[in-house]
Design a protein around this motif. Structure first.
Motif, PDB file in Angstrom:
ATOM      1  N   ILE A   6       0.862  -1.184   0.000  1.00  0.00           N
ATOM      2  CA  ILE A   6       0.000   0.000   0.000  1.00  0.00           C
ATOM      3  C   ILE A   6       0.899   1.235   0.000  1.00  0.00           C
ATOM      4  CG2 ILE A   6      -1.828  -1.175   1.316  1.00  0.00           C
ATOM      5  CD1 ILE A   6      -1.065   0.663   3.713  1.00  0.00           C
ATOM      6  N   TYR A   8       0.920   4.988   1.801  1.00  0.00           N
ATOM      7  CA  TYR A   8       0.245   5.705   2.879  1.00  0.00           C
ATOM      8  C   TYR A   8       0.817   7.115   2.952  1.00  0.00           C
ATOM      9  CZ  TYR A   8      -1.515   6.667   7.616  1.00  0.00           C
ATOM     10  OH  TYR A   8      -2.146   7.215   8.695  1.00  0.00           O
ATOM     11  N   ILE A  19      -4.195   1.136  -2.201  1.00  0.00           N
ATOM     12  CA  ILE A  19      -3.812  -0.264  -2.405  1.00  0.00           C
ATOM     13  C   ILE A  19      -2.981  -0.297  -3.684  1.00  0.00           C
ATOM     14  CG2 ILE A  19      -4.641  -2.629  -2.778  1.00  0.00           C
ATOM     15  CD1 ILE A  19      -7.279  -1.702  -1.362  1.00  0.00           C
ATOM     16  N   ASN A  20      -1.731  -0.757  -3.578  1.00  0.00           N
ATOM     17  CA  ASN A  20      -0.779  -0.560  -4.673  1.00  0.00           C
ATOM     18  C   ASN A  20      -0.383  -1.876  -5.335  1.00  0.00           C
ATOM     19  OD1 ASN A  20       0.904   0.852  -6.386  1.00  0.00           O
ATOM     20  ND2 ASN A  20       2.628   0.849  -4.957  1.00  0.00           N
ATOM     21  N   ASN A  26      -5.476  -4.426  -8.001  1.00  0.00           N
ATOM     22  CA  ASN A  26      -5.509  -4.110  -6.563  1.00  0.00           C
ATOM     23  C   ASN A  26      -6.224  -5.173  -5.721  1.00  0.00           C
ATOM     24  OD1 ASN A  26      -3.994  -1.705  -6.843  1.00  0.00           O
ATOM     25  ND2 ASN A  26      -5.813  -0.718  -7.698  1.00  0.00           N
ATOM     26  N   CYS A  28      -6.012  -8.089  -3.007  1.00  0.00           N
ATOM     27  CA  CYS A  28      -5.212  -8.012  -1.770  1.00  0.00           C
ATOM     28  C   CYS A  28      -4.703  -9.372  -1.325  1.00  0.00           C
ATOM     29  CB  CYS A  28      -6.066  -7.446  -0.634  1.00  0.00           C
ATOM     30  SG  CYS A  28      -6.655  -5.787  -0.929  1.00  0.00           S
ATOM     31  N   THR A  32      -1.305  -7.259   2.267  1.00  0.00           N
ATOM     32  CA  THR A  32      -2.043  -6.011   1.993  1.00  0.00           C
ATOM     33  C   THR A  32      -3.005  -5.698   3.125  1.00  0.00           C
ATOM     34  OG1 THR A  32      -2.180  -6.914  -0.269  1.00  0.00           O
ATOM     35  CG2 THR A  32      -3.142  -4.734   0.110  1.00  0.00           C
ATOM     36  N   LEU A  36      -3.101  -2.506   5.496  1.00  0.00           N
ATOM     37  CA  LEU A  36      -4.267  -1.613   5.573  1.00  0.00           C
ATOM     38  C   LEU A  36      -4.666  -1.385   7.033  1.00  0.00           C
ATOM     39  CD1 LEU A  36      -6.479  -2.994   2.644  1.00  0.00           C
ATOM     40  CD2 LEU A  36      -5.410  -0.738   2.753  1.00  0.00           C
ATOM     41  N   CYS A  63     -10.398  -1.918  -5.988  1.00  0.00           N
ATOM     42  CA  CYS A  63      -9.921  -3.162  -5.366  1.00  0.00           C
ATOM     43  C   CYS A  63     -10.820  -4.285  -5.861  1.00  0.00           C
ATOM     44  CB  CYS A  63      -9.983  -3.048  -3.833  1.00  0.00           C
ATOM     45  SG  CYS A  63      -9.601  -4.597  -2.969  1.00  0.00           S
TER      46      CYS A  63
END
Ligand code: 2NE
Length: 263
Positions: A6, A8, A19-20, A26, A28, A32, A36, A63
Motif C-alpha cells: 500500500i 500511505y 492499495i498498490n 488491486n 489483496c 495487503t 491496511l 480493489c
C-alpha cells in the motif's frame, strides 16, 4: 511507516491509503490487509488526521477483493497462513467502520468482491464514471458473511442487496448512484478534485460531532460493539472534565475523591 503493498500519505489533515497492486487490479494478499490495518490504526491515532481516503493505484481498479492466485485449500495463503485473509478482511472492515473519522472510498475503477465490501463499509463513496461495482463470491466460490451483507442491505435495500450478492452482476457508476450505493459520480479526470472538495468540507466541521454521529449510526446496528464504541467516544470526552480528573487526582494524592459539586 514501511509498507510494501500500500502507499500511505498524510497531507493537510487527510490520510490517503492506496492499495498498490495495479497489475492485480488491486486484489489483496494477507500482507495487503495487514498493512491496511496498520495504516488505519495510524490514521486513527494521529490527531492531525481528520479524514481518511481509501483508493486503488492506477485507473483500472479500486480493489477486486482477495488475490485469487494465493487462494488454495484452506483459504487465501493456504491453511498455514498466519492470519487468514478472510479474518484480516473483517478486521480492516471493522477498522474502517470504527475509526472515529470519516472514511471516503475514492472508487477509481472496479470495486469487485471484497473490494466492493471495502467501499460499502466506507462512510462515503465518490466514484469515477469508469467505476464498476459488484460482488463475486457465488461466482468464484466465496462469500463475505460480515459487514458486506448487512451494510449493503442498509444502503440499497434487502431485495437489491440479495440480487447483487446472488447474481454477481456488475453495475455502472450511474446505476450505483441511482440505488444509493455511492454519494457522487464524476468524470474520471475530476475524481481527485471532487474527493478534495468533500475532504475540505468535512475538515471544516466539528470532529467530535462527526465522531459521535458515526458511532451513533453504527451503535444502533452493531450490538455490544456499537454501544461500546459510542460509550468509549463519550469516555474520551469525560476524561477532559474536572469531575473525571478529581477521581485521578484523589487517587494520586491518597485522599478520598470529592465529586459533590458535579452532581
Ligand atoms: C475485476 C474483473 C471483473 C475485471 O475483468 P477484466 O476482464 O477487465 O480484467 P482481467 O483480465 O480479468 O483482470 C486483469 C488482471 O488482474 C488480475 C487478473 O488475473 C488479470 O491479471 P493477468 O491475467 O493480466 O496477469 N486480477 C483481477 N482480479 C483479481 C483477483 N481478485 N485476484 C487475482 N488477480 C486478479 C475480473 O478480473 C474479476 O472478476 N476478478 C476476480 C474478482 C474476484 O474473484 N475477487 C475475489 C472475490 S472473493 C473476496 O474478495 C474475498 C474472499 O473470498 C474472502 C474474504 C474477503 C474477500
Amino acid at each position: 511507516m514501511d509498507f510494501k503493498e500500500i502507499i500511505y500519505e498524510k497531507k493537510d489533515g487527510v490520510a490517503r491509503i492506496t492499495i498498490n497492486r495495479p497489475e492485480k487490479y488491486n486484489a489483496c494478499t494477507t500482507t495487503t490487509v495487514s498493512e491496511l490495518a496498520g495504516a488505519l490504526t495510524d490514521a486513527w491515532a494521529d490527531r492531525e488526521v481528520g479524514v481518511v481516503v481509501l483508493t486503488g493505484a492506477g485507473d483500472k481498479a479500486f480493489c477486486t477483493g482477495g488475490d485469487q492466485s494465493i487462494r488454495d485449500e484452506g483459504g487465501y495463503g493456504g491453511a498455514m497462513a498466519a492470519l487468514p485473509l478472510e479474518v484480516g478482511w473483517q478486521q480492516v472492515s471493522h477498522l474502517i467502520r470504527a475509526i472515529p473519522k470519516p472514511v471516503i472510498a475514492r472508487v477509481n475503477g472496479y470495486a469487485i468482491g471484497g473490494g466492493h465490501v471495502f467501499h460499502v463499509v466506507c462512510d462515503l463513496s465518490i466514484a469515477s464514471e469508469k467505476a464498476k461495482f459488484g460482488q463475486a463470491g457465488p461466482r468464484v466460490g466465496s462469500f463475505d458473511p460480515g459487514f458486506g451483507t448487512g451494510d449493503l442491505a442498509r444502503a440499497v435495500g434487502m431485495k437489491r442487496a440479495k440480487e447483487i450478492w446472488f447474481l454477481c452482476r456488475q453495475y455502472t457508476a450511474q446505476q450505483a448512484l441511482e440505488m444509493g450505493l455511492v454519494n457522487a459520480v464524476v468524470p474520471h479526470e475530476e475524481l481527485d478534485a471532487e474527493v478534495a472538495k468533500w475532504c475540505k468540507e468535512l475538515l471544516e466541521k466539528s470532529p467530535t460531532a462527526i465522531k459521535m454521529l458515526k458511532y451513533a449510526f453504527h451503535g444502533e446496528i452493531d450490538g455490544a460493539i456499537g454501544v461500546t464504541n459510542l460509550g468509549v467516544g463519550g469516555l474520551s470526552m469525560y476524561y477532559n472534565t474536572d469531575e473525571s480528573l478529581e477521581g485521578k487526582n484523589a487517587f494520586m494524592e491518597k485522599r478520598k475523591p470529592d465529586f459533590s459539586k458535579y452532581r
